[in-house]
Design a protein around this motif. Structure first.
Motif: not given
Length: 385
Positions: A196-212
């Motif tokens: 699992v690409t660590r960064l993708l896992a972290q950002t998927e949980m940490a960031l909201t759709d509106s923030e992205r």
């Protein structure tokens, strides 16, 4: 969706951590057990240095997880006892993680429907166009165009020409080979793994759709690496890892105070504080002022590197209105987030674990953001049990 159990391992520069969680038919996640050990010197800058030593630590974690979690599982479902780990997810990242821009175009023989198979061909073309000998971890789409018109949901659209613009995440081949050499076993039997690409896992949980969508920076401030990612227009625009982290502060204190690493780490935690202005430090004694000076100097250098990375990529604070989200053990340093906010001109908030995730074991979920993000990502993107 069938209920399943997920085991994930995070091999970090300071700690190696493992987790077991259950995922029920409604996709609800419950953490059953978390175990961790010190990495020692066998992992540096997020890369495995000694595969045998790392394997010993990982397999000790696997043994502990089985003992802890399967006692809970057997109570819930006796038919599963005794249990062993059948598959493990392992985080992939480290010092060499970086991103590149790539684009690709497919010409269809006539106006035809764009399917998942069509997208796979486009992704392969983008990977080929990147022309790199680095290991490709993930291909993150930025934009899709069908017959020169941007399309948000491309599968199911009809057209003749399909074009895609992508951010491709890569790492050095040595990084992946080093992970492959770590033998994972359960009850003396080899365990297959999925990365699992660590960064993708972290950002998927940490960031909201509106923030992205608005524009946001994600920073993982670890022991020996600091990974920075930028999202805008709903897509990953940039990813890069700096070879510095909170352990640099500990080493500065070791040298400056002529003390051991454990003592320096304790001083950093108890007396250390990052302050943007060090002219008139409010400290009770000269030693604490000296500690704060060391801590603030190195913290300022790390933040300056983050700022330089954003500036070199052309991102201004005004273009990132959702601010900065920070994760990692280094973010617990007193005053660091305030210093980060002052010097980047971005509002800063800590990354948080999804509130719906339950804990059936001791500890706070916030202390295990790293491995919980792996579980959540694996639950959403894999059928492995």
């Amino acid at each position: 969706m069938k209920s399943k159990y997920i085991v994930a391992i995070e091999i970090g520069s300071s700690r190696i951590k493992g987790i077991v969680a259950s995922v029920d038919e409604t996709a609800s996640i419950c953490v059953l057990a978390v175990e961790e050990v010190d990495s020692g010197e066998c992992v540096r800058y997020g890369r495995v240095q000694n595969a045998r030593e790392v394997a010993e630590r990982v397999n000790e974690i696997i043994r502990r997880l089985e003992n802890l979690s399967f006692s809970i599982i057997s109570e819930l479902n006796p038919s599963l006892a005794p249990g062993r780990v059948a598959t493990v997810f392992i985080a992939n990242g480290g010092r060499s993680l970086a991103s590149s821009f790539a684009e690709a175009t497919l010409q269809q023989p006539g106006e035809a429907e764009i399917t998942l198979q069509t997208l796979e061909r486009l992704h392969k073309e983008a990977r080929y166009n990147l022309a790199t000998d680095r290991e490709v971890l993930a291909i993150a789409p930025r934009h899709y165009f069908v017959d020169n018109t941007e399309v948000k949901k491309v599968v199911g659209a009809f057209g003749t020409v399909l074009k895609g613009e992508f951010t491709i995440m890569t790492c050095s081949p040595e990084n992946r080979r080093a992970l492959d050499r770590v033998t994972v076993e359960s009850q003396q039997k080899p365990v297959p793994r999925d990365y699992v690409t660590r960064l993708l896992a972290q950002t998927e949980m940490a960031l909201t759709d509106s923030e992205r969508q608005l524009g946001v920076v994600f920073v993982d401030f670890g022991a020996e690496t600091t990974t920075t990612a930028v999202f805008r227009d709903g897509a990953l625009q940039l990813a890069c890892t700096l070879p510095m982290g909170s352990a640099n502060i500990t080493r500065d204190l070791c040298v400056g105070l002529s003390t051991t690493a454990p003592t320096a780490e304790n001083i950093k935690i108890t007396k250390g504080r990052a302050v943007a202005e060090r002219v008139n430090i409010n400290a009770p004694d000269a030693e604490t002022r000296e500690v704060i000076n060391y801590v603030s100097a190195r913290a300022g250098e790390i933040i300056a590197n983050i700022n330089n990375l954003l500036a070199d990529a052309g991102f201004k604070a005004s273009e990132l209105p959702a601010g900065l989200v920070i994760a990692g053990g280094g973010a617990r340093l007193q005053g660091f987030n305030e210093m980060l906010e002052a010097q980047t001109k971005l509002k800063v908030r800590p990354a948080a674990v999804d509130a719906s995730i339950a804990m059936a074991c001791p500890g706070k979920s916030a202390d295990h953001f790293d491995v919980i993000s792996l579980v959540k990502y694996a639950a959403a993107h894999s059928d492995l049990n």
